[in-house]
Design an enzyme around this catalytic site. Structure first.
Site, short mmCIF file in Angstrom:
data_model
loop_
_atom_site.label_atom_id
_atom_site.label_comp_id
_atom_site.label_asym_id
_atom_site.label_seq_id
_atom_site.Cartn_x
_atom_site.Cartn_y
_atom_site.Cartn_z
N GLY A 65 -11.03 -28.26 -5.99
CA GLY A 65 -11.78 -27.11 -5.57
C GLY A 65 -12.56 -26.24 -6.70
N GLY A 66 -12.46 -24.90 -6.55
CA GLY A 66 -13.01 -23.97 -7.56
C GLY A 66 -12.57 -24.02 -8.98
CB ILE A 77 -0.27 -33.39 -3.57
CG1 ILE A 77 0.67 -33.65 -4.72
CG2 ILE A 77 0.36 -32.02 -3.05
CD1 ILE A 77 0.19 -35.11 -5.36
CG ASN A 86 -1.21 -24.77 0.03
OD1 ASN A 86 0.04 -25.31 0.20
ND2 ASN A 86 -2.19 -25.86 -0.56
CB CYS A 133 6.09 -5.23 20.87
SG CYS A 133 6.84 -4.49 19.45
CB CYS A 173 15.97 -20.87 -9.93
SG CYS A 173 14.81 -21.57 -9.09
#
Length: 645
Positions: A27-28, A97, A119, A174, A441
């Site tokens: 993309g960009g 991927i 993403n 709600c 981690c």
């Protein structure tokens, strides 16, 4: 590019021409990066991207032209690059991927992987694949004028998931269904509505999601009303289908998706029903129902001058837009035939028209100022406007870091931030030394382990798989075994093998407080031990908590510990450019000094991380020290704002 990096030593130039590199995303950033790579001397490049080219890409993704709209980004990018560098050997994959074909062995074919993604799910996946294959990864991202590049190396640096990321912003059901108070609430409602009305020839398809129901929420605890009394007072539109309290999906199907009946149901009858919940409106302004017939008698206001997408229409204009978009979407489904479905796409005009119209009509009902199509698209499509120059700068920095790695100068690699404005030392690009791995981690430690708090009597196996293991922990195809001495298989990645377990509660399998689950994702070569804590005291609408996870909101300016996460279009953290709350929701800190932290500050604990950031920021003022986190969601899929590139 040659002027930027200068003449390369023969050994390095030979290394560039012989090494194999993988570019994830075309993309960009990806377009700029591919151009830079071939001009720098890289000869063996593989690029993968699932997307096709859209008209909105053409203002910055310069490898594409109007004639390419609808074609594979990866394939067209390859063809365009080969036109000015025919000697390059480029392989293009029009694919995700996350496809199992691209396993650890696939990643081991490369000396270097470069992310140009938009993403978080894909970023998490590539991070894990590179860790499993022990291949250096260069992560990057942009959000408007801001950019960031960093290097990830197994055992030497933080991985992409070492620092907790803010969870995707969500809104209580709600609020969306009963008491919206901001335009974004109405836009989220309209997107939910679109998903409910995905139909073909009168039968709905796609899984019904109770979390995306748009009808009034009768379980709203704030209402505290008597349904029997309300039923006596609420009036239904007999002439428009004798509407009863059934799901929107069922009712819409029964009307044949008649736009006028849909309009009166959504903006008149449902609103009148909400008005019967008296207590909701004691401290709020009550909504005002709309009637199709009455609206047609209202003269349409002039739109004014300027770009069409930036016009704000009147109520009648949005009512007519609603009617036209419903008719168009219905026709598209009929043309697609049985089994077809429509998928939300911000670049699909009828879908965008539907959400724009529905959201604005609901804003009018709840006395909010209506928004232009441009503004709605910015929020519904999770967009931070992409800047071509930012992409170009970041792509250049990726190549510079790649040269360091291939030249065996890993100790010279840096995390580099691109600022919107120069810092007090008049620097736009600010380097910081790479952090060591976080010992806590749950991805890159030698024995990843997490503790999850949930209610074992209310959490079903499907929710464990989809919402916890896949969505929260980023797995693709998890297998789960209960450590109960019997090796009970709770979830299998083999299709159909444990499907019968999906709707059963965890407690049905003997899972209780203190149970341990061994989770394996063979595609990612990743194993995670999940400790279960049973709790019946979770907050409303909270299905689970990861113990020790970061808070959802950004840290205060005085505690700048979370500036390092990478991004490029975070579905989970940024605000739309039109939001007045953007400044309040910054969740990454701008490092405004060109001085690097000393090695003594490079510990992995949160406290030492704070010291490091303060050291970097020693020469800055507070006003200049904040910046949005650029780590990329969802969003998907989802309702938070992301940068496109």
């Amino acid at each position: 590019m040659a002027q930027l990096v200068g003449p390369l030593r023969k050994e390095l130039a030979d290394s560039l021409s012989s090494c194999r590199v993988l570019v994830v995303g075309a993309g960009g950033i990806g377009c700029e990066l591919l151009k830079n790579l071939v001009l720098a001397g890289f000869k063996n490049i593989e690029v993968i991207d699932l997307d096709t080219i859209d008209v909105s890409n053409l203002n910055r993704q310069f490898l594409f032209q109007k004639k390419h709209v609808g074609k594979s980004k990866a394939q067209v990018a390859k063809e365009s690059v080969l036109r000015f560098c025919p000697s390059a050997n480029i392989t293009a994959y029009h694919d995700s991927i996350m496809n199992p074909d691209y396993n650890v062995e696939f990643f081991r074919n490369f000396q270097l992987v470069m992310n140009a993604l938009d993403n978080r799910a894909a970023r998490n996946h590539v991070n894990r694949m590179c860790l499993a294959a022990d291949i250096p990864l260069i992560e990057s991202g942009t959000a408007g004028y801001l950019g960031q590049v960093t290097v990830i190396k197994k055992g030497q640096t933080e991985c992409y998931e070492c620092q907790p990321k803010p969870t995707q912003k969500t809104f209580p059901g709600c609020t969306i269904r009963n008491t919206p108070s901001e335009p974004i609430h109405c836009i989220v409602w309209a997107k939910y509505l679109f998903n409910e009305l995905k139909t073909e020839r009168g039968c709905l398809f796609g899984e019904e999601d109770a979390d995306q129901e748009v009808s009034p929420d009768t379980a709203d605890p704030e209402a505290a009303w008597n349904p029997a009394d309300a039923a006596a007072r609420a009036t239904a539109s007999d002439q428009d289908g004798d509407i009863k309290r059934v799901s929107t999906k069922e009712w819409a199907r029964s009307t044949g998706y008649d736009p006028v009946k849909l309009f009166n149901k959504l903006f008149k009858d449902d609103i009148m029903y909400l008005l019967t919940m008296d207590k909701l409106w004691k401290k709020r302004k009550a909504p005002l129902p709309l009637d199709w017939t009455e609206i047609q008698q209202i003269g349409e206001e002039a739109c004014g001058t300027g770009l069409k997408d930036q016009h704000v229409l009147g109520v009648q204009g949005y009512a007519q837009l609603f009617r036209r978009s419903v008719e168009t979407l219905r026709s598209q489904l009929i043309e697609k035939g049985e089994g077809a479905e429509l998928v939300w796409d911000k670049d699909d005009p009828p879908a965008m028209d539907f959400v724009t119209a529905a959201a604005n009509l609901r804003m009018n009902v709840f006395s909010m100022n209506m928004k232009s199509r441009f503004d709605v698209k910015s929020m519904a499509g999770n967009i931070i406007p992409a800047i071509a120059t930012t992409n170009a700068v970041i792509a250049g920095l990726i190549v510079l870091e790649a040269l360091k790695i291939l030249n065996s100068d890993f100790d010279q690699c840096r995390t580099i931030f691109l600022n919107k404005q120069p810092n007090p030392r008049k620097k736009l690009l600010v380097p910081c030394a790479l952090d060591h791995p976080n010992p806590n981690c749950y991805v890159c430690t030698s024995k990843p382990e997490v503790t999850v708090k949930l209610n074992v009597h209310k959490t079903i196996v499907q929710a464990l798989q989809d919402k916890i293991l896949k969505e929260k922990f980023g797995m693709v195809a998890p297998d789960v075994q209960i450590e109960d001495g019997k090796g009970t298989i709770l979830i299998s990645s083999e299709e159909g093998e444990t499907e019968a377990n999906n709707n059963k509660f965890l407690s049905d399998f003997g899972i209780r407080n203190g149970s341990r689950l061994q989770v394996d994702d063979f595609l990612q070569d990743y194993t995670l031990l999940v400790n279960v804590i049973h709790s019946e005291e979770l907050e409303k609408d909270v299905e689970f908590e990861v113990v020790g996870d970061a808070p959802d909101k950004a840290p205060a300016p005085s505690a700048p510990e979370e500036e390092k996460n990478i991004a490029n279009g975070n579905k989970d953290s940024a605000q739309p450019s039109t939001s007045s709350k953007a400044a309040e929701d910054d969740d990454v800190l701008l490092v405004d000094s060109d001085e690097e932290p000393s090695s003594s500050t490079m510990e992995a604990s949160p406290e030492s991380s704070n010291r490091k950031r303060k050291h970097c920021d020693a020469d800055t003022d507070d006003a200049a020290s904040k910046r949005k986190r650029l780590d990329q969601q969802p969003a998907d899929d989802d309702d938070d704002v992301i940068a496109l590139d």
